[in-house]
Enzyme design. Structure first.
Site, mmCIF file in Angstrom:
data_model
loop_
_atom_site.group_PDB
_atom_site.id
_atom_site.type_symbol
_atom_site.label_atom_id
_atom_site.label_comp_id
_atom_site.label_asym_id
_atom_site.label_seq_id
_atom_site.Cartn_x
_atom_site.Cartn_y
_atom_site.Cartn_z
ATOM 1 N N ASP A 77 0.818 -1.232 0.000
ATOM 2 C CA ASP A 77 0.000 0.000 0.000
ATOM 3 C C ASP A 77 0.847 1.275 0.000
ATOM 4 O O ASP A 77 0.440 2.306 0.540
ATOM 5 C CB ASP A 77 -1.024 -0.009 1.150
ATOM 6 C CG ASP A 77 -0.390 -0.066 2.534
ATOM 7 O OD1 ASP A 77 -1.015 0.426 3.490
ATOM 8 O OD2 ASP A 77 0.730 -0.595 2.677
ATOM 9 N N ASP A 115 6.756 -0.449 2.882
ATOM 10 C CA ASP A 115 6.409 -1.265 1.715
ATOM 11 C C ASP A 115 7.541 -1.236 0.696
ATOM 12 O O ASP A 115 7.925 -2.269 0.142
ATOM 13 C CB ASP A 115 5.123 -0.730 1.055
ATOM 14 C CG ASP A 115 3.899 -0.859 1.946
ATOM 15 O OD1 ASP A 115 3.643 0.059 2.736
ATOM 16 O OD2 ASP A 115 3.211 -1.895 1.845
ATOM 17 N N ASN A 140 -2.033 3.096 2.933
ATOM 18 C CA ASN A 140 -1.279 4.288 3.379
ATOM 19 C C ASN A 140 -1.586 5.480 2.464
ATOM 20 O O ASN A 140 -1.747 6.607 2.905
ATOM 21 C CB ASN A 140 0.222 4.017 3.307
ATOM 22 C CG ASN A 140 0.699 3.036 4.360
ATOM 23 O OD1 ASN A 140 0.266 3.090 5.501
ATOM 24 N ND2 ASN A 140 1.570 2.105 3.958
ATOM 25 N N THR A 197 1.335 -6.727 2.404
ATOM 26 C CA THR A 197 1.924 -5.723 3.326
ATOM 27 C C THR A 197 1.000 -4.505 3.452
ATOM 28 O O THR A 197 1.445 -3.425 3.843
ATOM 29 C CB THR A 197 3.311 -5.272 2.834
ATOM 30 O OG1 THR A 197 3.149 -4.616 1.559
ATOM 31 C CG2 THR A 197 4.270 -6.431 2.714
ATOM 32 N N PHE A 206 -3.122 -1.078 11.689
ATOM 33 C CA PHE A 206 -3.572 -0.289 10.541
ATOM 34 C C PHE A 206 -4.113 -1.141 9.394
ATOM 35 O O PHE A 206 -5.193 -0.859 8.854
ATOM 36 C CB PHE A 206 -2.421 0.596 10.036
ATOM 37 C CG PHE A 206 -2.777 1.396 8.817
ATOM 38 C CD1 PHE A 206 -2.506 0.914 7.550
ATOM 39 C CD2 PHE A 206 -3.413 2.634 8.928
ATOM 40 C CE1 PHE A 206 -2.855 1.633 6.411
ATOM 41 C CE2 PHE A 206 -3.768 3.372 7.803
ATOM 42 C CZ PHE A 206 -3.493 2.859 6.542
ATOM 43 N N ASN A 207 -3.377 -2.154 8.940
ATOM 44 C CA ASN A 207 -3.794 -2.916 7.751
ATOM 45 C C ASN A 207 -5.137 -3.624 7.963
ATOM 46 O O ASN A 207 -5.949 -3.700 7.045
ATOM 47 C CB ASN A 207 -2.728 -3.946 7.356
ATOM 48 C CG ASN A 207 -1.503 -3.299 6.742
ATOM 49 O OD1 ASN A 207 -1.581 -2.183 6.207
ATOM 50 N ND2 ASN A 207 -0.364 -3.964 6.846
ATOM 51 N N HIS A 256 8.021 -3.086 9.638
ATOM 52 C CA HIS A 256 6.875 -4.003 9.595
ATOM 53 C C HIS A 256 6.893 -4.878 8.331
ATOM 54 O O HIS A 256 6.899 -6.094 8.399
ATOM 55 C CB HIS A 256 5.558 -3.210 9.580
ATOM 56 C CG HIS A 256 5.366 -2.249 10.709
ATOM 57 N ND1 HIS A 256 5.153 -2.628 12.018
ATOM 58 C CD2 HIS A 256 5.338 -0.894 10.703
ATOM 59 C CE1 HIS A 256 4.999 -1.555 12.766
ATOM 60 N NE2 HIS A 256 5.098 -0.489 12.016
ATOM 61 N N ASP A 257 6.854 -4.237 7.169
ATOM 62 C CA ASP A 257 6.682 -4.984 5.912
ATOM 63 C C ASP A 257 7.910 -5.795 5.536
ATOM 64 O O ASP A 257 7.759 -6.951 5.081
ATOM 65 C CB ASP A 257 6.282 -4.014 4.783
ATOM 66 C CG ASP A 257 4.928 -3.365 5.056
ATOM 67 O OD1 ASP A 257 4.643 -2.311 4.460
ATOM 68 O OD2 ASP A 257 4.147 -3.903 5.873
HETATM 69 O O1 RIB Z 1 0.683 -1.234 10.855
HETATM 70 C C1 RIB Z 1 1.778 -1.220 9.978
HETATM 71 C C2 RIB Z 1 1.338 -1.481 8.573
HETATM 72 O O2 RIB Z 1 0.447 -0.448 8.147
HETATM 73 C C3 RIB Z 1 2.497 -1.455 7.561
HETATM 74 O O3 RIB Z 1 2.201 -2.319 6.504
HETATM 75 C C4 RIB Z 1 2.496 -0.032 7.090
HETATM 76 O O4 RIB Z 1 3.042 0.102 5.762
HETATM 77 C C5 RIB Z 1 1.016 0.270 7.045
HETATM 78 O O5 RIB Z 1 0.505 -0.262 5.822
HETATM 79 CA CA CA Z 2 2.206 -1.451 4.217
#
Ligand code: RIB
Ligand code: CA
Length: 306
Positions: free
Chosen positions: A2, A7, A31, A117, A163-164, A233-234
């Site tokens: 995203d 990412d 995002n 991701t 978030f995702n 994270h990703d």
């Molecule tokens: O919570 C973190 C995730 O949310 C990651 O994938 C970041 O890029 C956002 O998409």
């Molecule tokens: Ca992401």
């Protein structure tokens, strides 16, 4: 993907890992809007001279909700407001959904894995349109959720939700309940301090002379200046396919909340010894531990080597 900073870092790791045969990259609304996410993926593909890897656009909005953005963190362009030149490459004309279906039919090739991701909108839509794809896939690895397995396994978009998942909880519910082999890398492990990029490591990236390290240094500049650390994270979700031995998973019954006033998007994991029958949910493999130093070593080596 995203279209955020992590990412892009994850894409660099994926495209520079000989262990992976990357079929394509699908952009999803998250995002940043899906068009921007696709442009950011194309920037990485062009940077690494990997025109053999297609980029396609998925759905422009979550299945039923309005989009949630994270441009305050990732920048209006998704890449730390680094004002990089636009890519000359263009996305494929076909939709990400049709290309995912096509690749899953890939005759005579290893079964397809999907590493997500961003929000699970595209995957949920494909599963809804063509349910038998679930049995054709090897597995789906997601960066998503917060499962209460460590002190860091709490929400980041809300107190309860990551978030995702929060961005499209209906999509997440479809994927979690699909029966696909699902492995979740959540905030429980991605937010552990040892797994985050430190100022010292960022300084080594800035000193590295490769184009991809300089690209990473540019897109990380504002966030590192502001936060003095950066959660990878990703890249951790990608690393799970590159070095699975660095990640420890345990099965839990997990439900995705889609109706809670304060808990929408929460990945409710039943960690009790005797999970209650009525709340069963699917048994999902959730990452409970990661060898953080070894993960960062792989990530940094692939980012800074020629
Ligand atoms: O919570 C973190 C995730 O949310 C990651 O994938 C970041 O890029 C956002 O998409
Ligand atoms: Ca992401």
């Amino acid at each position: 993907m995203d279209g955020g900073i992590d990412d892009a870092l994850a894409l660099i790791l994926a495209l520079r890992s000989p262990e992976l045969d990357v079929a394509g990259i699908t952009a999803v609304s998250g995002n940043v809007p899906v068009e921007q996410a696709a442009m950011n993926a194309l920037r990485v593909v062009e940077l690494l001279e990997r025109k053999d890897v297609w980029v396609a656009r998925g759905l422009a909005n979550p299945l039923v909700r309005d989009p949630v953005r994270a441009m305050d963190f990732h920048g209006a362009d998704g890449l730390g407001d680094s004002e990089l030149p636009s890519p000359s490459l263009r996305p494929r004309a076909e939709s990400a959904l049709s290309l995912i279906k096509q690749e899953s039919q890939g005759a005579g090739r290893r079964r397809l894995s999907i590493v997500a991701t961003g929000p699970l909108t595209n995957i949920a839509a494909v599963f809804t349109e063509e349910s038998d794809i679930v049995r054709r896939l090897d597995d789906v690895v997601i960066m998503g959720g917060a499962y209460g397995l460590t002190e860091y396994g709490v929400g980041n978009e809300t107190p309860a939700a990551e978030f995702n998942i929060y961005s499209d909880p209906e999509a997440a519910k479809i994927v979690f309940e699909s029966g696909v082999s699902l492995k979740c890398v959540g905030l429980d492990v991605t937010m552990t301090p040892g797994a985050q990029l430190s100022p010292r490591e960022y300084a080594t990236i800035k000193r590295s002379e490769t184009d991809h390290a300089q690209f990473a240094a540019k897109i990380l500049a504002k966030a590192m200046g502001r936060e003095k650390r950066f959660a990878l994270h990703d890249p951790m979700a990608i690393a799970m396919k590159v070095r699975p031995s660095l990640f420890k998973f345990q099965d839990y019954h997990v439900n995705v909340e889609t109706k809670g006033e304060y808990t929408t998007g929460m990945t409710v994991s039943d960690r009790r010894d005797r999970p209650s029958k009525e709340l069963q949910g699917q048994r999902i493999a959730v990452c409970k531990d990661a060898k953080a130093a070894a993960f960062k070593q792989v990530f940094l080596r692939r980012l800074m080597s020629r």
